[in-house]
Design a protein around this motif. Structure first.
Motif, PDB file in Angstrom:
ATOM      1  N   LEU A  89       0.820  -1.209   0.000  1.00  0.00           N
ATOM      2  CA  LEU A  89       0.000   0.000   0.000  1.00  0.00           C
ATOM      3  C   LEU A  89       0.854   1.259   0.000  1.00  0.00           C
ATOM      4  O   LEU A  89       1.948   1.277   0.573  1.00  0.00           O
ATOM      5  CB  LEU A  89      -0.892   0.048   1.249  1.00  0.00           C
ATOM      6  CG  LEU A  89      -1.906  -1.066   1.493  1.00  0.00           C
ATOM      7  CD1 LEU A  89      -2.616  -0.836   2.831  1.00  0.00           C
ATOM      8  CD2 LEU A  89      -2.908  -1.150   0.351  1.00  0.00           C
ATOM      9  N   ASN A  90       0.328   2.284  -0.630  1.00  0.00           N
ATOM     10  CA  ASN A  90       0.783   3.648  -0.388  1.00  0.00           C
ATOM     11  C   ASN A  90      -0.369   4.382   0.281  1.00  0.00           C
ATOM     12  O   ASN A  90      -1.535   4.242  -0.126  1.00  0.00           O
ATOM     13  CB  ASN A  90       1.184   4.340  -1.691  1.00  0.00           C
ATOM     14  CG  ASN A  90       2.587   3.940  -2.133  1.00  0.00           C
ATOM     15  OD1 ASN A  90       3.442   3.628  -1.300  1.00  0.00           O
ATOM     16  ND2 ASN A  90       2.821   3.926  -3.430  1.00  0.00           N
ATOM     17  N   ILE A  91      -0.043   5.143   1.334  1.00  0.00           N
ATOM     18  CA  ILE A  91      -1.063   5.814   2.145  1.00  0.00           C
ATOM     19  C   ILE A  91      -0.679   7.278   2.321  1.00  0.00           C
ATOM     20  O   ILE A  91       0.455   7.593   2.692  1.00  0.00           O
ATOM     21  CB  ILE A  91      -1.205   5.133   3.531  1.00  0.00           C
ATOM     22  CG1 ILE A  91      -1.568   3.654   3.357  1.00  0.00           C
ATOM     23  CG2 ILE A  91      -2.232   5.854   4.385  1.00  0.00           C
ATOM     24  CD1 ILE A  91      -1.540   2.851   4.646  1.00  0.00           C
ATOM     25  N   ASN A  92      -1.635   8.156   2.058  1.00  0.00           N
ATOM     26  CA  ASN A  92      -1.396   9.596   2.211  1.00  0.00           C
ATOM     27  C   ASN A  92      -2.506  10.179   3.084  1.00  0.00           C
ATOM     28  O   ASN A  92      -3.687  10.065   2.751  1.00  0.00           O
ATOM     29  CB  ASN A  92      -1.387  10.277   0.839  1.00  0.00           C
ATOM     30  CG  ASN A  92      -1.030  11.742   0.918  1.00  0.00           C
ATOM     31  OD1 ASN A  92      -0.570  12.229   1.957  1.00  0.00           O
ATOM     32  ND2 ASN A  92      -1.245  12.459  -0.161  1.00  0.00           N
ATOM     33  N   SER A  93      -2.120  10.794   4.219  1.00  0.00           N
ATOM     34  CA  SER A  93      -3.092  11.356   5.180  1.00  0.00           C
ATOM     35  C   SER A  93      -4.121  10.307   5.579  1.00  0.00           C
ATOM     36  O   SER A  93      -5.332  10.567   5.645  1.00  0.00           O
ATOM     37  CB  SER A  93      -3.782  12.586   4.586  1.00  0.00           C
ATOM     38  OG  SER A  93      -2.847  13.589   4.279  1.00  0.00           O
ATOM     39  N   ASN A  94      -3.645   9.082   5.798  1.00  0.00           N
ATOM     40  CA  ASN A  94      -4.445   7.943   6.231  1.00  0.00           C
ATOM     41  C   ASN A  94      -5.410   7.419   5.162  1.00  0.00           C
ATOM     42  O   ASN A  94      -6.244   6.556   5.425  1.00  0.00           O
ATOM     43  CB  ASN A  94      -5.235   8.239   7.508  1.00  0.00           C
ATOM     44  CG  ASN A  94      -5.398   6.987   8.366  1.00  0.00           C
ATOM     45  OD1 ASN A  94      -4.428   6.261   8.577  1.00  0.00           O
ATOM     46  ND2 ASN A  94      -6.603   6.706   8.817  1.00  0.00           N
ATOM     47  N   ILE A  95      -5.302   7.919   3.917  1.00  0.00           N
ATOM     48  CA  ILE A  95      -6.120   7.437   2.805  1.00  0.00           C
ATOM     49  C   ILE A  95      -5.258   6.538   1.909  1.00  0.00           C
ATOM     50  O   ILE A  95      -4.134   6.912   1.534  1.00  0.00           O
ATOM     51  CB  ILE A  95      -6.677   8.603   1.960  1.00  0.00           C
ATOM     52  CG1 ILE A  95      -7.536   9.528   2.830  1.00  0.00           C
ATOM     53  CG2 ILE A  95      -7.485   8.080   0.772  1.00  0.00           C
ATOM     54  CD1 ILE A  95      -8.816   8.900   3.323  1.00  0.00           C
ATOM     55  N   ILE A  96      -5.761   5.371   1.561  1.00  0.00           N
ATOM     56  CA  ILE A  96      -5.033   4.460   0.672  1.00  0.00           C
ATOM     57  C   ILE A  96      -5.058   5.031  -0.746  1.00  0.00           C
ATOM     58  O   ILE A  96      -6.130   5.277  -1.312  1.00  0.00           O
ATOM     59  CB  ILE A  96      -5.652   3.051   0.695  1.00  0.00           C
ATOM     60  CG1 ILE A  96      -5.532   2.441   2.101  1.00  0.00           C
ATOM     61  CG2 ILE A  96      -4.971   2.141  -0.329  1.00  0.00           C
ATOM     62  CD1 ILE A  96      -6.274   1.130   2.269  1.00  0.00           C
TER      63      ILE A  96
END
Length: 332
Positions: A265-272
């Protein structure tokens, strides 16, 4: 039932022909037994990470072809001491998975008649004297179902260990000392050696005792269609090696009697924002559906579980998997 024995030993061609038998409308109503051999090749499971399964440097140096197949399961080495069989049939009522072992009975009966007391073990293996001689996997496209497997007769087992790295987690869990130690050749275990060509025709005879069989004759258009599949898919690194962007978060676990699962996974600001799933699990529908569903959700318990419950987990990973298995891997 229709039958076809390939005289071509190129894995790209044979996998393309297998796909053609499954997907082309010409064969939509037919049951097909397809028998083939691939030479000097590594056949990668649909959901596997090639870099984790194959010693690429050595395989490339030895000019081994690396080809990804449509079915799940693990990576295997093929040579001319190995024979492959594909059983293809309509599955309008979604009963094929429950018939998986029954479909292997003609193969088992043929081996038994030739002096090899083979039997089915676990979710997808055929064993002889307690050692694996065959692995099997499945794929569904529309209302057509493919079940195929390998049979080791005189394969070079040293090359299995040479080219396939396997999973250290899986080996440790199963207490297996090496990739090679758990498999054997049929002709190492029987008193009278079995000729591969003889086996092919004995297998056809076994089916003939149960139903009428006819031989498929491929015309020029069929050959052109298969060659197009080779060109567009099986000769492409984008399919065979399936390179992806780098991932920041990697979750990996071997589930006993179910298979290895890797979730990147890549996650940004807790969004996948990106998701890729690998493994040797034996589902038949592929991982793309779930990977797309995961993008855009919050990486937290309730949203993950809701997403997993909406997906066809058993179709993607296999009948023994539950949404909670995947949730545990992600939150462990």
């Amino acid at each position: 039932m229709y039958t076809y024995i390939s005289k071509n030993n190129d894995p790209m061609y044979n996998l393309a022909l297998e796909e053609y038998f499954v997907t082309d409308r010409k064969f939509a109503k037919e049951n097909i037994l397809f028998i083939f051999q691939n030479d000097n090749s590594i056949i990668v499971g649909r959901n596997q990470n090639v870099a984790s399964e194959v010693n690429l440097e050595i395989a490339n140096k030895d000019f081994v072809k690396i080809v990804r197949r449509n079915t799940g399961g693990g990576t295997v080495f093929h040579d001319l001491g190995n024979v492959n069989f594909s059983i293809i049939y309509p599955d309008h009522n979604n009963t094929a998975v429950s018939m998986f072992k029954n479909s292997l009975q003609p193969v088992i009966e043929t081996l038994n008649k030739l002096g090899a007391p083979a039997e089915i073990r676990g979710k997808n293996d055929i064993v002889l004297n307690g050692k694996k001689i065959s692995g099997n996997a499945m794929w569904k496209s529309g209302n057509r179902f493919l079940q195929h497997g390998t049979l080791l007769f005189n394969s070079n087992l040293d090359k299995i260990q040479k080219y396939l790295t396997g999973s250290k987690d899986k080996i440790k869990t199963k207490s297996v000392s090496s990739v090679k130690s758990n498999v054997t050749n049929i002709n190492n275990e029987v008193s009278e050696k079995i000729d591969i060509e003889n086996f092919k025709f004995k297998l056809l005879d076994q089916y003939l005792t149960k139903q009428e069989i006819k031989t498929i004759i491929l015309d020029n258009q069929d050959q052109l269609n298969v060659e197009q599949i080779v060109k567009n898919k099986y000769s492409q690194n984008s399919w065979n090696l399936n390179k992806n962007s780098d991932f920041e978060f990697k979750f990996r676990e071997y589930l006993e009697n179910k298979g290895m699962v890797e979730i990147f996974l890549n996650i940004n600001s807790n969004i996948i924002t990106e998701c890729k799933i690998y493994g040797d699990f034996l589902g038949f529908s592929g991982t793309k559906q779930l990977e797309e569903k995961m993008i855009g959700i919050n990486f937290e318990h309730d949203e993950l579980l809701t997403c997993l419950k909406k997906a066809d987990i058993k179709g993607i990973f296999g009948p023994s998997f539950e949404p909670e298995d995947l949730l545990k891997i992600l939150l462990n």
